[in-house]
Design an enzyme around this catalytic site. Structure first.
Site, PDB file in Angstrom:
ATOM      1  N   TRP A 155       0.900  -1.205  -0.019  1.00  0.00           N
ATOM      2  CA  TRP A 155       0.179   0.153  -0.222  1.00  0.00           C
ATOM      3  C   TRP A 155       0.885   1.619   0.253  1.00  0.00           C
ATOM      4  O   TRP A 155       0.463   2.383  -0.841  1.00  0.00           O
ATOM      5  CB  TRP A 155      -0.653  -0.149   1.402  1.00  0.00           C
ATOM      6  CG  TRP A 155      -1.681  -1.015   0.591  1.00  0.00           C
ATOM      7  CD1 TRP A 155      -2.533  -2.198   1.686  1.00  0.00           C
ATOM      8  CD2 TRP A 155      -3.143  -0.592   0.508  1.00  0.00           C
ATOM      9  NE1 TRP A 155      -3.170  -2.753   1.589  1.00  0.00           N
ATOM     10  CE2 TRP A 155      -3.905  -1.808   0.376  1.00  0.00           C
ATOM     11  CE3 TRP A 155      -4.043   0.414  -0.106  1.00  0.00           C
ATOM     12  CZ2 TRP A 155      -5.305  -2.016   0.517  1.00  0.00           C
ATOM     13  CZ3 TRP A 155      -5.023   0.708  -0.584  1.00  0.00           C
ATOM     14  CH2 TRP A 155      -5.799  -0.373  -0.833  1.00  0.00           C
ATOM     15  N   ASP A 187      -7.922  -9.911   9.200  1.00  0.00           N
ATOM     16  CA  ASP A 187      -7.854  -8.150   7.878  1.00  0.00           C
ATOM     17  C   ASP A 187      -6.330  -6.895   8.993  1.00  0.00           C
ATOM     18  O   ASP A 187      -6.692  -6.313   8.859  1.00  0.00           O
ATOM     19  CB  ASP A 187      -8.185  -7.991   7.712  1.00  0.00           C
ATOM     20  CG  ASP A 187      -8.091  -6.707   6.652  1.00  0.00           C
ATOM     21  OD1 ASP A 187      -7.774  -5.747   6.778  1.00  0.00           O
ATOM     22  OD2 ASP A 187      -7.263  -7.217   5.347  1.00  0.00           O
TER      23      ASP A 187
END
Length: 576
Positions: free
Chosen positions: A286, A347
């Site tokens: 990311w 997650d």
């Protein structure tokens, strides 16, 4: 629904319809046909940023040349014209409003009094950094397919020489003339129909542009790629999911040695049925890599595996997801990795960018380290050469019931799936030996359901849901690099997401989703100043000096992921 009531997932996913074939070049091949042209006027001066300037950006008291300040990504700006003694007098210098009323996560780049900002949907603006006057404006002509997670964000450009570089939602890498905004080349680096997209700010170094990929929620195979800065040709690829060895060492504990409650026997039996799931195992990158020029190493963290919550589909440790990874800058060759959460089904991936600094080793001697602020709520400190975990900090946010396995009806665990420290970049003050992290507290329940690969569509294998009766909040935390102890904390009404800036004036700047932008005493955490920006301040602040005057800039555009109030402003502050 309101974020206070229910999330089916804590991130927002938006997928454009497949209206036809991709009207783009083959992967890794540069082209410019079909790209939009910038409007406006050229920047009224030559723009040129040498490699020497990029290497010395950590000492540059005038410009802000990297999205995270320097290759070390410390976000420590050395100027002290604004400091603890006068910051209370900080006032708006100008407010630049863009065309795009949507979440903003851009980190402005400032070169010799010229500011470059990006918005959601890949607009780029060149501005006068003192007055806010617009020079040129580029609107990206999006391809027929976009598939992306967590909002249509863009986190900024990279600059090198007389060029800018930006990744796009339709998975391209673009090069611009920094003076005019003209697109010089465009390279397709992933297939949006398979879930690939780009929101990160690239890194420009030594004639190369480094960029990772989003898409861990869609069954992509993650990567970091290096492209030639001159022509956009692919130089190397590091796959964040290896074809062989992705099963790892069958770890039964996380980085802090807590039991992950894995059924290793069942996982090995599943692996025996086939191992080609590496092609859809996720592992997006990311945020921008850090670069150690001395050792010629790039460091980055890798996100969650796919599907997020249904681990039966992907037996093993799922390397290199949820890991810090070091690779050779010239070739992309693997050097080392350290995995925080093997076989992640919560997650709690690694997203906040790596910082390169120094910290005390276990032997009491100073060592070169790479640090990362995790969604788990810990700051991890690694030996830069080997990846050895030297220490992890005290938990910055509450932790409860770790690591309970998700269930059909939902299992409660803290932190929730947003963290801890989300993608928000940390900052450090090397003199004070402190790291500053923006945390969030969102109690959630984790739900799992059987789910097969859906072919580039959203693939969670369940859901995580905010618990409506439990309060959400944020925490700006200062962590001692040498001990892992919390030095101070400042709690906020809203979960914190966006990033931190530290300065030579012993200040720490951070924004909140309710629109408040604040300055704190870096030593004590005392709030010294705040300003209401009118929309969520969910972007990393920057600072720069022009004409002997220091400025602080931050985007106020809100956030899709936690649904904070949208805006379209870049706010710039200075002393009167």
């Amino acid at each position: 629904m309101s974020k206070r009531t229910l999330f089916h997932w804590s991130r927002a996913f938006i997928a454009g319809p497949a209206l036809g074939l991709l009207a783009s070049a083959a992967l890794g091949q540069a082209e410019v046909a079909g790209q939009a042209a910038a409007t406006g006027t050229p920047v009224p001066k030559a723009i040129s940023v040498s490699q020497k300037q990029l290497d010395a950006a950590d000492k540059d008291g005038a410009n802000f040349l990297h999205s995270n300040m320097s290759y070390a990504q410390t976000r420590f700006y050395p100027a002290a014209l604004i400091n603890t003694g006068n910051v209370a007098r900080l006032r708006p210098a100008f407010n630049f409003q863009t065309e795009v009323l949507e979440s903003m996560e851009t980190a402005p780049i400032v070169v010799d009094g010229v500011m470059y900002i990006t918005t959601s949907y890949n607009h780029v603006y060149a501005l006068d950094a003192v007055t806010g006057k617009e020079f040129w404006h580029y609107k990206h002509k999006m391809g027929p397919v976009t598939t992306f997670c967590c909002g249509p964000n863009n986190r900024g450009v990279a600059v090198m020489g007389d060029r800018l570089y930006m990744g796009t939602l339709d998975a391209k890498l673009l090069a611009f003339d920094a003076k005019t905004g003209k697109v010089l080349w465009s390279t397709q680096i992933g297939d949006p129909e398979l879930g690939y997209s780009e929101t990160m700010a690239p890194v420009a170094v030594d004639g190369k542009i480094l960029i990772g990929t989003n898409g861990g929620e869609y069954g992509i195979r993650g990567f970091v790629k290096a492209f030639d800065a001159n022509d956009g040709k692919l130089l190397w690829t590091f796959d964040t999911v290896p074809e062989k060895g992705h099963e790892g060492v069958w770890a039964v504990t996380d980085a802090t040695q807590r039991d992950l409650h894995r059924n290793i026997e069942a996982e090995k039996a599943q692996l025996a049925k086939g191992s080609d799931f590496y092609k859809t195992l996720g592992g997006g990158v990311w945020m921008a890599p850090a670069v150690d020029r001395e050792s010629n190493t790039a460091f980055f963290v890798v996100g969650n595996p796919s599907p997020d919550l249904y681990g039966a589909e992907r037996p093993g440790d799922n390397l290199y997801t949820d890991s810090m990874v070091a690779v050779d800058l010239n070739t992309g060759a693997y050097k080392w990795h350290f995995q925080y959460v093997p076989h992640d089904v919560w997650d709690l991936d690694a997203v906040s960018p790596v910082i390169l600094t120094e910290a005390m080793g276990k032997d009491g001697k100073m060592r070169k380290v790479a640090i990362h602020g995790g969604k788990t709520g810990h700051v991890y400190v690694h030996d830069r050469a080997t990846g050895e975990l030297i220490r992890f900090s005290e938990a910055m946010v509450p932790q409860e019931n770790m690591w309970v396995l998700p269930t059909k009806d939902g299992a409660r665990m803290l932190p929730g799936a947003n963290g801890g420290v989300e993608w928000s970049p940390m900052a450090i003050n090397p003199k004070l030996r402190l790291a500053y992290a923006a945390n969030l507290h969102q109690p959630m329940t984790y739900h799992v359901e059987e789910s097969k690969y859906p072919g580039g569509k959203l693939w969670l294998g369940g859901a995580f849901k905010v618990i409506p009766a439990e309060k959400q909040w944020g925490r700006l935390a200062a962590v001692n690099l040498d001990t892992g102890k919390l030095a101070w904390k400042f709690d906020t009404d809203e979960p914190l997401i966006g990033g931190v800036l530290a300065t030579g004036g012993d200040l720490v700047f951070n924004g909140e989703g309710n629109g408040l932008f604040r300055a704190f005493d870096a030593k004590t955490g005392k709030k010294l100043w705040e300003y209401q920006c009118g929309a969520g301040v969910n972007a990393p602040p920057v600072s720069y000096v022009v004409g002997g005057k220091q400025y602080v800039a931050v985007a106020a555009g809100g956030n899709t992921q936690i649904d904070f109030k949208r805006g379209n402003s870049v706010m710039v502050f200075a002393l009167p």
